[in-house]
Design a protein around this motif. Sequence first.
Motif, PDB file in Angstrom:
ATOM      1  N   ARG A 147       9.119  12.821 -12.238  1.00 26.99           N
ATOM      2  CA  ARG A 147      10.436  12.712 -11.595  1.00 26.99           C
ATOM      3  C   ARG A 147      10.617  11.378 -10.893  1.00 26.99           C
ATOM      4  O   ARG A 147      11.749  10.924 -10.691  1.00 26.99           O
ATOM      5  CB  ARG A 147      10.645  13.876 -10.617  1.00 26.99           C
ATOM      6  N   VAL A 148       9.515  10.717 -10.513  1.00 27.21           N
ATOM      7  CA  VAL A 148       9.631   9.391  -9.889  1.00 27.21           C
ATOM      8  C   VAL A 148      10.261   8.410 -10.875  1.00 27.21           C
ATOM      9  O   VAL A 148      11.203   7.681 -10.549  1.00 27.21           O
ATOM     10  CB  VAL A 148       8.251   8.881  -9.420  1.00 27.21           C
ATOM     11  N   VAL A 149       9.747   8.433 -12.092  1.00 22.82           N
ATOM     12  CA  VAL A 149      10.276   7.556 -13.138  1.00 22.82           C
ATOM     13  C   VAL A 149      11.708   7.964 -13.498  1.00 22.82           C
ATOM     14  O   VAL A 149      12.599   7.116 -13.622  1.00 22.82           O
ATOM     15  CB  VAL A 149       9.362   7.615 -14.383  1.00 22.82           C
ATOM     16  N   ASP A 165       0.855  -1.192   0.000  1.00 24.70           N
ATOM     17  CA  ASP A 165       0.000   0.000   0.000  1.00 24.70           C
ATOM     18  C   ASP A 165       0.890   1.241   0.000  1.00 24.70           C
ATOM     19  O   ASP A 165       1.639   1.480   0.963  1.00 24.70           O
ATOM     20  CB  ASP A 165      -0.895  -0.015   1.250  1.00 24.70           C
ATOM     21  N   LEU A 166       0.799   2.007  -1.081  1.00 22.45           N
ATOM     22  CA  LEU A 166       1.636   3.219  -1.182  1.00 22.45           C
ATOM     23  C   LEU A 166       1.458   4.128   0.034  1.00 22.45           C
ATOM     24  O   LEU A 166       2.393   4.832   0.434  1.00 22.45           O
ATOM     25  CB  LEU A 166       1.278   3.988  -2.464  1.00 22.45           C
ATOM     26  N   ARG A 167       0.241   4.124   0.615  1.00 24.54           N
ATOM     27  CA  ARG A 167      -0.012   5.046   1.737  1.00 24.54           C
ATOM     28  C   ARG A 167       0.827   4.708   2.967  1.00 24.54           C
ATOM     29  O   ARG A 167       0.946   5.522   3.896  1.00 24.54           O
ATOM     30  CB  ARG A 167      -1.501   5.060   2.095  1.00 24.54           C
ATOM     31  N   THR A 196      -1.984  11.548   2.323  1.00 22.22           N
ATOM     32  CA  THR A 196      -2.202  12.141   0.997  1.00 22.22           C
ATOM     33  C   THR A 196      -1.205  11.622  -0.038  1.00 22.22           C
ATOM     34  O   THR A 196       0.006  11.642   0.192  1.00 22.22           O
ATOM     35  CB  THR A 196      -2.064  13.680   1.088  1.00 22.22           C
ATOM     36  N   VAL A 197      -1.727  11.168  -1.163  1.00 22.60           N
ATOM     37  CA  VAL A 197      -0.854  10.670  -2.241  1.00 22.60           C
ATOM     38  C   VAL A 197      -0.908  11.542  -3.497  1.00 22.60           C
ATOM     39  O   VAL A 197      -0.159  11.313  -4.435  1.00 22.60           O
ATOM     40  CB  VAL A 197      -1.204   9.213  -2.628  1.00 22.60           C
ATOM     41  N   ASP A 198      -1.829  12.547  -3.535  1.00 20.11           N
ATOM     42  CA  ASP A 198      -1.983  13.334  -4.764  1.00 20.11           C
ATOM     43  C   ASP A 198      -1.937  14.816  -4.474  1.00 20.11           C
ATOM     44  O   ASP A 198      -2.071  15.256  -3.334  1.00 20.11           O
ATOM     45  CB  ASP A 198      -3.304  12.972  -5.453  1.00 20.11           C
ATOM     46  N   PRO A 252       5.511  12.869  -5.581  1.00 16.93           N
ATOM     47  CA  PRO A 252       6.705  12.025  -5.694  1.00 16.93           C
ATOM     48  C   PRO A 252       7.192  11.435  -4.372  1.00 16.93           C
ATOM     49  O   PRO A 252       7.771  10.335  -4.374  1.00 16.93           O
ATOM     50  CB  PRO A 252       7.753  12.969  -6.292  1.00 16.93           C
ATOM     51  N   GLU A 253       6.965  12.139  -3.240  1.00 14.81           N
ATOM     52  CA  GLU A 253       7.634  11.708  -1.993  1.00 14.81           C
ATOM     53  C   GLU A 253       7.273  10.294  -1.549  1.00 14.81           C
ATOM     54  O   GLU A 253       8.168   9.507  -1.205  1.00 14.81           O
ATOM     55  CB  GLU A 253       7.363  12.703  -0.851  1.00 14.81           C
TER      56      GLU A 253
END
Length: 233
Positions: free
Chosen positions: A121-123, A36-38, A47-49, A63-64
């Motif tokens: 920037r993540v990629v 789970d990204l969270r 918050t993811v967005d 990105p964080e």
Amino acid sequence: MRIDVVSIFPDYLAPLGLSLVGRARESGLLDVRVHDLRAWTHDRHRTVDDTPYGGGAGMVMRPEPWGEALDALVPEGTDPGPTMVVPTPAGRPFTQAVAERLAERPWLLFACGRYEGIDQRVVDHAATRMPVEELSLGDYVLGGGEVASLVIVEAVARLLPGFLGNPDSLDVESHRTGEGGGLLEHPVYTKPASWRGLDVPEVLLSGHHGNVEAWRREQQLRRTRERRPDLLS
Ligand code: JAH
């Protein structure tokens, strides 16, 4: 093969416990880990967005959390590291040839985007430490990368040695990439020979292997011409 999948909807990946992929996990052929990204957020609302720089509709994945997820899953000096797979309608086409290439890697890490996608920037950052493949399944938009990841995992897993009961079935199918491939498969039939007034084509009951082969090739060409003319040119 190890497969990590990072998503804000890990339950969406539940099918990875079913069917052939599920059995490959039980047999130890696949080591699948869903995250789970969270887990890599720190604020009260996890918050993811956030809003897109430059304006426009929708939201973009921050990105964080992705950076922390990748740091946690791929510690410095991990060798061999994973190949990161990012399903996106903006990616290069995912084909059987790409599946065959991915099936040779020891470790795949799927990053499932949502909303308008993941901050580029993540990629770009990940690409400085591991191979990254941004892949599209076709020209349509899903709600996120989860279902596309399921598709890619299944297409890759069934190519792994020891995955199928019958390895022969690997080389008689539509979209094989080797010699004589690239045509759609012919129609197939089983018993009974007559069903609801519909008969199996006579030639298939004839026992004449040469005629059967010729008929099947003809059917492949007809289907391909009618449905996928792009494969013939
Ligand atoms: C949609 C992130 N080509 C299939 C595909 C793959 C991914 C996505 N859509 C379609 C997608 C929204 C956010 C990925």
